[in-house]
Design an enzyme around this catalytic site. Structure first.
Site, PDB file in Angstrom:
ATOM      1  CG  HIS A 145      34.869  61.526  46.501  1.00  0.00           C
ATOM      2  ND1 HIS A 145      34.699  61.050  47.783  1.00  0.00           N
ATOM      3  CD2 HIS A 145      34.158  60.699  45.699  1.00  0.00           C
ATOM      4  CE1 HIS A 145      33.924  59.986  47.749  1.00  0.00           C
ATOM      5  NE2 HIS A 145      33.586  59.739  46.503  1.00  0.00           N
ATOM      6  N   GLY A 184      40.983  54.430  69.217  1.00  0.00           N
ATOM      7  CA  GLY A 184      41.886  55.556  69.399  1.00  0.00           C
ATOM      8  C   GLY A 184      41.379  56.520  70.448  1.00  0.00           C
ATOM      9  CG  ASP A 185      44.199  58.434  72.820  1.00  0.00           C
ATOM     10  OD1 ASP A 185      44.552  58.934  71.732  1.00  0.00           O
ATOM     11  OD2 ASP A 185      45.002  58.068  73.694  1.00  0.00           O
ATOM     12  CG  HIS A 225      47.396  61.458  62.228  1.00  0.00           C
ATOM     13  ND1 HIS A 225      48.078  62.295  61.365  1.00  0.00           N
ATOM     14  CD2 HIS A 225      48.339  60.717  62.855  1.00  0.00           C
ATOM     15  CE1 HIS A 225      49.369  62.071  61.472  1.00  0.00           C
ATOM     16  NE2 HIS A 225      49.556  61.122  62.375  1.00  0.00           N
ATOM     17  CB  ALA A 236      46.893  60.565  58.467  1.00  0.00           C
ATOM     18  N   GLY A 237      44.093  62.537  59.224  1.00  0.00           N
ATOM     19  CA  GLY A 237      42.668  62.454  59.502  1.00  0.00           C
ATOM     20  C   GLY A 237      42.298  61.176  60.222  1.00  0.00           C
TER      21      GLY A 237
END
Length: 288
Positions: free
Chosen positions: A79, A151-152, A156, A159-160
């Protein structure tokens, strides 16, 4: 009240899934209605509902636990995904409207970034960019090429990113074929999905499930009231026969509203795992 149906990129380690469920349940005022995991998709879907503030907090806690326990660098599944807490949709229920769901998505996105450093992309009714209304466009390789909404950083390291949104009821329904030929499932998916000229409000992909050694047509039905569900199924059945195979079985993921069942009871009863408690209204009376 709101419903939240986050999809997490873990479908094989039951301990990780239970930890995420427990993080969600730790917030008072929410009820986890159920969850399902799929080894081939390597994905779990958890459904919970409750009052707005509680649902937002529970979603944020679930996303944080997923970021803690899931490393996408080691993730392989059929997926598509971009994050440990991959997709987090909010759906309005009794006494709520889409504006409430959008507000919930925006608040949750800000909290996920501020607490866990996971960037957020908004989709559906919560999208801040017109091209991000459709989830599949956001989730393309490299995201959609535009900056994240919260976010900048683009993602992550383990964790993406989380794709957080607001939408109406979506029905996830899979049809397993007797053949292992993924090309047949992909051709059927192309025949029925809206983006290829098929049925409106139908999204579909063709996959191979290694554990079954069969091909699957995996569908998201985004507007059940405007989709002829029985016709969709019979088209899949016809196309499978034309390709020299048959439908093996059907599967429902998550819960459905009473109105959807009333409109096409045979469609839902055809799913091997359908039981009356899959109707969401059965779980909401004592949450009011």
């Amino acid at each position: 009240m709101l419903e939240c149906v986050p999809n997490f990129s873990e479908g094989r380690d039951a301990a990780v899934v239970r930890a995420i469920v427990q993080a969600i349940q730790s917030e008072a005022g929410v009820r986890v209605l159920g969850w399902e995991s799929d080894e081939d998709h390597h994905r779990s879907v958890i459904t919970f509902a409750g009052h707005n503030d509680s649902v937002i907090e529970a979603a944020v806690r679930g996303a944080g636990k997923a970021a803690e326990l899931i490393d996408l660098r080691k993730h392989f599944g059929v997926h598509p995904r971009v994050g440990a807490a991959d997709v987090i949709p909010f759906i309005p229920l009794a006494g709520a409207n889409m504006d409430d769901a959008v507000a919930a998505a925006r608040r949750a996105g800000e909290e996920i970034w501020s607490r866990f450093g996971v960037p957020v992309y908004f989709y559906g009714a919560a999208a801040r960019r017109p091209n991000r209304q459709r989830l599949e466009l956001v989730r393309r390789t490299g995201f959609d090429g535009a900056p994240q909404d919260v976010g900048d950083i683009a993602e992550h390291p383990t964790a993406g990113a989380a794709v957080v949104g607001a939408r109406g009821f979506l029905i996830a329904y899979n049809v397993l074929l007797e053949t292992p030929d993924t090309a047949i499932a992909q051709a059927i998916a192309k025949r029925i999905r809206e983006s290829s000229g098929g049925f409106k409000f139908v999204k579909a992909i063709g996959l191979h499930l290694k554990t079954h050694d069969r091909a699957q047509v995996s569908m998201n039905l985004t507007n059940f009231a405007a989709t002829p569900l029985e016709e969709v199924f019979h088209t899949i059945e016809h196309e499978a026969l034309q390709a020299g195979t048959r439908v093996h079985s059907c599967e429902l993921i998550g819960f459905v509203p009473q109105a959807a069942f009333d409109a096409a009871p045979a469609f839902f009863r055809r799913a091997e795992n359908f039981i009356p408690s899959r109707i969401i209204e059965a779980h909401l009376l004592d949450l009011k």
